[in-house]
Every structure is written in C-alpha cells, then in structure tokens.
Design a protein around this motif. Structure first.
Motif, PDB file in Angstrom:
ATOM      1  N   LYS A  33      -2.117   3.208  -4.652  1.00  0.00           N
ATOM      2  CA  LYS A  33      -1.895   2.057  -5.520  1.00  0.00           C
ATOM      3  C   LYS A  33      -3.158   1.225  -5.705  1.00  0.00           C
ATOM      4  O   LYS A  33      -3.175   0.317  -6.544  1.00  0.00           O
ATOM      5  N   ARG A  34      -4.180   1.533  -4.908  1.00  0.00           N
ATOM      6  CA  ARG A  34      -5.460   0.833  -5.018  1.00  0.00           C
ATOM      7  C   ARG A  34      -5.269  -0.683  -5.039  1.00  0.00           C
ATOM      8  O   ARG A  34      -5.807  -1.378  -5.897  1.00  0.00           O
ATOM      9  N   THR A  35      -4.496  -1.166  -4.084  1.00  0.00           N
ATOM     10  CA  THR A  35      -4.212  -2.591  -4.032  1.00  0.00           C
ATOM     11  C   THR A  35      -5.447  -3.408  -3.663  1.00  0.00           C
ATOM     12  O   THR A  35      -5.517  -4.586  -3.972  1.00  0.00           O
ATOM     13  N   GLY A  36      -6.385  -2.792  -2.963  1.00  0.00           N
ATOM     14  CA  GLY A  36      -7.547  -3.525  -2.476  1.00  0.00           C
ATOM     15  C   GLY A  36      -7.278  -4.226  -1.161  1.00  0.00           C
ATOM     16  O   GLY A  36      -8.196  -4.772  -0.552  1.00  0.00           O
ATOM     17  N   ASP A  37      -6.011  -4.233  -0.726  1.00  0.00           N
ATOM     18  CA  ASP A  37      -5.686  -4.849   0.561  1.00  0.00           C
ATOM     19  C   ASP A  37      -6.159  -3.939   1.693  1.00  0.00           C
ATOM     20  O   ASP A  37      -6.094  -2.719   1.587  1.00  0.00           O
ATOM     21  N   VAL A  85       0.836  -1.198   0.000  1.00  0.00           N
ATOM     22  CA  VAL A  85       0.000   0.000   0.000  1.00  0.00           C
ATOM     23  C   VAL A  85       0.870   1.247   0.000  1.00  0.00           C
ATOM     24  O   VAL A  85       1.994   1.244   0.513  1.00  0.00           O
ATOM     25  N   GLN A  86       0.379   2.321  -0.602  1.00  0.00           N
ATOM     26  CA  GLN A  86       1.058   3.613  -0.582  1.00  0.00           C
ATOM     27  C   GLN A  86       0.073   4.676  -0.118  1.00  0.00           C
ATOM     28  O   GLN A  86      -0.735   5.188  -0.897  1.00  0.00           O
ATOM     29  N   PHE A 105       1.168  12.519   9.037  1.00  0.00           N
ATOM     30  CA  PHE A 105       1.463  11.401   8.158  1.00  0.00           C
ATOM     31  C   PHE A 105       0.415  10.311   8.319  1.00  0.00           C
ATOM     32  O   PHE A 105       0.102   9.912   9.449  1.00  0.00           O
ATOM     33  N   CYS A 106      -0.068   9.810   7.210  1.00  0.00           N
ATOM     34  CA  CYS A 106      -0.937   8.643   7.215  1.00  0.00           C
ATOM     35  C   CYS A 106      -0.059   7.398   7.148  1.00  0.00           C
ATOM     36  O   CYS A 106       0.915   7.364   6.370  1.00  0.00           O
ATOM     37  N   VAL A 107      -0.395   6.396   7.935  1.00  0.00           N
ATOM     38  CA  VAL A 107       0.401   5.168   7.970  1.00  0.00           C
ATOM     39  C   VAL A 107      -0.497   3.952   7.849  1.00  0.00           C
ATOM     40  O   VAL A 107      -1.690   4.013   8.172  1.00  0.00           O
ATOM     41  N   ALA A 108       0.095   2.862   7.409  1.00  0.00           N
ATOM     42  CA  ALA A 108      -0.610   1.586   7.302  1.00  0.00           C
ATOM     43  C   ALA A 108       0.219   0.521   7.997  1.00  0.00           C
ATOM     44  O   ALA A 108       1.455   0.580   7.991  1.00  0.00           O
ATOM     45  N   GLY A 109      -0.472  -0.447   8.590  1.00  0.00           N
ATOM     46  CA  GLY A 109       0.251  -1.475   9.303  1.00  0.00           C
ATOM     47  C   GLY A 109      -0.577  -2.709   9.551  1.00  0.00           C
ATOM     48  O   GLY A 109      -1.686  -2.839   9.034  1.00  0.00           O
TER      49      GLY A 109
END
Length: 122
Positions: free
Chosen positions: A26-30, A2-3, A95-99
């Motif tokens: 990136k619209r990974t869908g994950d 993801v980005q 900052f937006c983050v994913a984890g």
C-alpha cells in the motif's frame, strides 16, 4: 494500514541460501516494526525474526539464530530475511508481519502477509 507482501520463496537444497523480501504494497510510508513468522505442515505458526522500526534492534528464534539475518531498507520500503545453511526442517510457509515494536511483534503482530513457500530438500 500496511499490507505486507512477500517474495523470494522457492525450492532449495539443504545447505543452500535464500533471501526473502517483504514490502508494503500500500506504500503508506508508515514505518512499523517488521518480522517473519513461519508455519510448517501440521504445525502452528512460529516466530522467526523481528526488527525494530529503524533497524537498531533485532530478535531471532533459537532455531534460526546464527543462520538467518533480518534487515531492512526504509528508503526502499523493503525488509529482508537472509537464510543461510538451510535445513529440511526450515521448510514452511514464511509470513511477513508488521507491528508496533520488535518485541510485541513476536507475539501479537498487527498485520500479516499472505506468505511465501520455502521448501528445503535433502
């Protein structure tokens, strides 16, 4: 992978409200747990808020609890941070983050956005 990409920053006055948005460019869908960090001038990055993959669990730092609300709409691939009662000390790059989880993301986010500036004037 993801980005995260943030939007919605700007210049506001103390007491105002602002909404930050974040999407996966990136619209990974994950579906990841998502969160927000911030970094004020001369200070280290600090955790602000996190939300679990399906929105059933949220966490906040003590400094924003009761003023900020994190939410998400997985159908729209969006995460939001609604900031109310803004204070001068909330001035920072956000900052937006994913984890992996709303708990682990508080200390070890996997992916970071580029950040969006929020400036609160007195």
């Amino acid at each position: 992978q993801v980005q995260p990409v943030e939007s919605g920053g700007g210049l506001v006055q103390a007491g105002d409200s602002l909404r930050l948005s974040c999407t996966d460019s990136k619209r990974t869908g994950d579906i990841y747990a998502m969160g927000w960090f911030r970094q004020a001038p001369g200070k280290e990055r600090e955790f602000v808020a996190s939300i679990s993959r399906f929105g059933d669990s949220t966490f906040y730092s003590d400094s924003v609890k009761g003023r900020f609300t994190i939410s998400r709409d997985n159908n729209k691939n969006m995460v939001y941070l609604d900031m109310n009662g803004l204070k001068v000390e909330d001035t920072a790059v956000y900052f937006c983050v994913a984890g992996g989880s709303s708990v682990s993301i508080k200390t070890v986010p996997m992916y970071w956005g580029q950040g969006t500036q929020v400036t609160v004037s007195s």
